[in-house]
Design an enzyme around this catalytic site. Structure first.
Site, PDB file in Angstrom:
ATOM      1  N   LYS A  60       0.839  -1.208   0.000  1.00 43.77           N
ATOM      2  CA  LYS A  60       0.000   0.000   0.000  1.00 43.77           C
ATOM      3  C   LYS A  60       0.873   1.256   0.000  1.00 43.77           C
ATOM      4  CE  LYS A  60      -3.730  -2.520   2.221  1.00 43.77           C
ATOM      5  NZ  LYS A  60      -4.403  -2.898   3.473  1.00 43.77           N
ATOM      6  N   GLN A 104      -4.268  -1.607   9.752  1.00 52.37           N
ATOM      7  CA  GLN A 104      -4.159  -2.938   9.146  1.00 52.37           C
ATOM      8  C   GLN A 104      -4.687  -3.990  10.121  1.00 52.37           C
ATOM      9  OE1 GLN A 104      -3.070  -3.510   5.881  1.00 52.37           O
ATOM     10  NE2 GLN A 104      -3.840  -5.562   6.268  1.00 52.37           N
ATOM     11  N   ASP A 127     -10.724   2.789   4.262  1.00 51.03           N
ATOM     12  CA  ASP A 127     -10.914   1.334   4.180  1.00 51.03           C
ATOM     13  C   ASP A 127     -12.407   0.994   4.107  1.00 51.03           C
ATOM     14  OD1 ASP A 127      -8.823  -0.401   3.871  1.00 51.03           O
ATOM     15  OD2 ASP A 127      -8.325  -0.527   6.003  1.00 51.03           O
TER      16      ASP A 127
END
Ligand code: NAD
Length: 301
Positions: A60, A104, A127
């Site tokens: 990412k 994450q 997200d």
């Protein structure tokens, strides 16, 4: 019969589709910069040193660099307290220089992911996991779409795959993949208007259900689960699965396996995503799009 495909099967190349999205984003970022505007800034938080999480976060951050975004990786030991993590998120929420925040997952067992996700400002929830974001998605309101289902939507759009009126079977009902995917596919609009069946671990007659599918989205985390005898001739098969399978023959000791038995299903499917190189790169491209969008909203405030 590996490699011998009876029908004209097209591989849905996620790397190529993601590259075209990144190329377009790169131009948009350059445009922002030339107008004297701040470029998008994504902050990723990584707790502990789970191998797979390390890989995902590194990919990412690399993708951000590729398109000209600013990115910051904040790392914490796995022993960090929920309080300290929440404090960091609150700081990032109020930092005008930060457009997107991602934590994450998975987090260590002593920290509630729900509590952490709920603390992220929905305007920076790139997200797409915050309850406000999910609520807006369900209601069909503009919002950040969770990166993996969004990436699949972008893939379907890239390859001009019709979903309207078709039967889509989603295997898996997780909050980050299966459930939002089923909502998007059934919603009115592009890459939607499908008739959707969502299947899970308690579903009976999964094979029969899959055999009636024009589109199968496999997101269950069971390597090679979907086989040719479950697939209708010419169906679109999207493999979301990423599982590390022990492989002593490889230097790193494992290989990555999808939820679809690729060689087997390739004899029946019309379109099929590979693993790796399918949904994975699209997920990252979708995250970048969400982050760009978060930044653009700030500029138009
Ligand atoms: P999860 O474990 O949260 O959910 C799995 C789902 O599959 C559950 O809803 C469960 O009911 C269902 N399931 C399990 N066994 C089943 C069975 N035998 N039959 C039918 N349904 C069954 O997983 P997740 O987070 O949704 O991830 C699924 C897979 O996708 C994993 O391999 C994960 O690594 C991968 N993933 C990939 C990406 C990507 O970018 N490519 C992103 C997220 C997740």
């Amino acid at each position: 019969m590996a490699g011998f495909y009876l029908c004209e099967m097209q591989i849905l190349d996620g790397k190529a589709a993601a590259q075209s999205i990144k190329d377009a984003l790169k131009l948009d970022v350059a445009q922002l910069a030339s107008n004297g505007k701040e470029v998008p800034h994504l902050v990723a938080i990584l707790v502990g040193n789970n191998g797979a999480s390390e890989t995902y976060v590194a990919a990412k951050v690399k993708a951000c660099e590729e398109v000209g975004f600013k990115s910051t990786l904040i790392r914490f030991e796995s022993t960090i307290s929920a309080f300290r993590l929440l404090e960091t998120i609150r700081e990032l929420n109020t930092d005008p220089d930060v457009d997107g925040i991602l934590v994450q997952l998975p987090l260590p067992a002593h920290i509630s992911s729900e509590e952490i996700i709920n603390a992220i400002d929905p305007s920076k929830d790139v997200d797409g996991f915050h309850p406000v974001t999910v609520g807006r998605l369900v209601l069909g309101q503009p919002t950040f779409i969770p990166a993996t289902p969004y990436g699949i939507q972008l893939m379907l759009a890239h390859y001009k795959i019709e979903t309207s009126g078709r039967h889509a079977v989603v295997i898996g009902r997780s909050n980050i993949v299966g459930r939002p995917m089923s909502i998007l596919l059934s919603a009115a609009g592009p890459q939607g208007n499908a008739t959707v069946t969502i299947c899970h671990s308690q579903t009976k007659n999964l094979k029969e259900i899959c055999l009636s599918a024009d589109i199968i989205i496999a997101a269950l985390g069971r390597p090679g689960f979907v086989t040719a005898d479950m697939v209708k001739e010419g169906a679109v098969v999207i493999d979301v699965g990423i599982t590390r399978v022990d492989d002593p023959g490889r230097k790193r000791g494992y290989r990555i396996s999808g939820d679809v038995n690729f060689d087997d299903v390739a004899t029946k499917a019309g379109f099929l995503t590979p693993v790796p190189g399918g949904v994975g790169p699209m997920t990252i491209a979708a995250l970048l799009k969400n982050t760009f969008h978060a930044c653009a909203l700030k500029h138009y405030d």
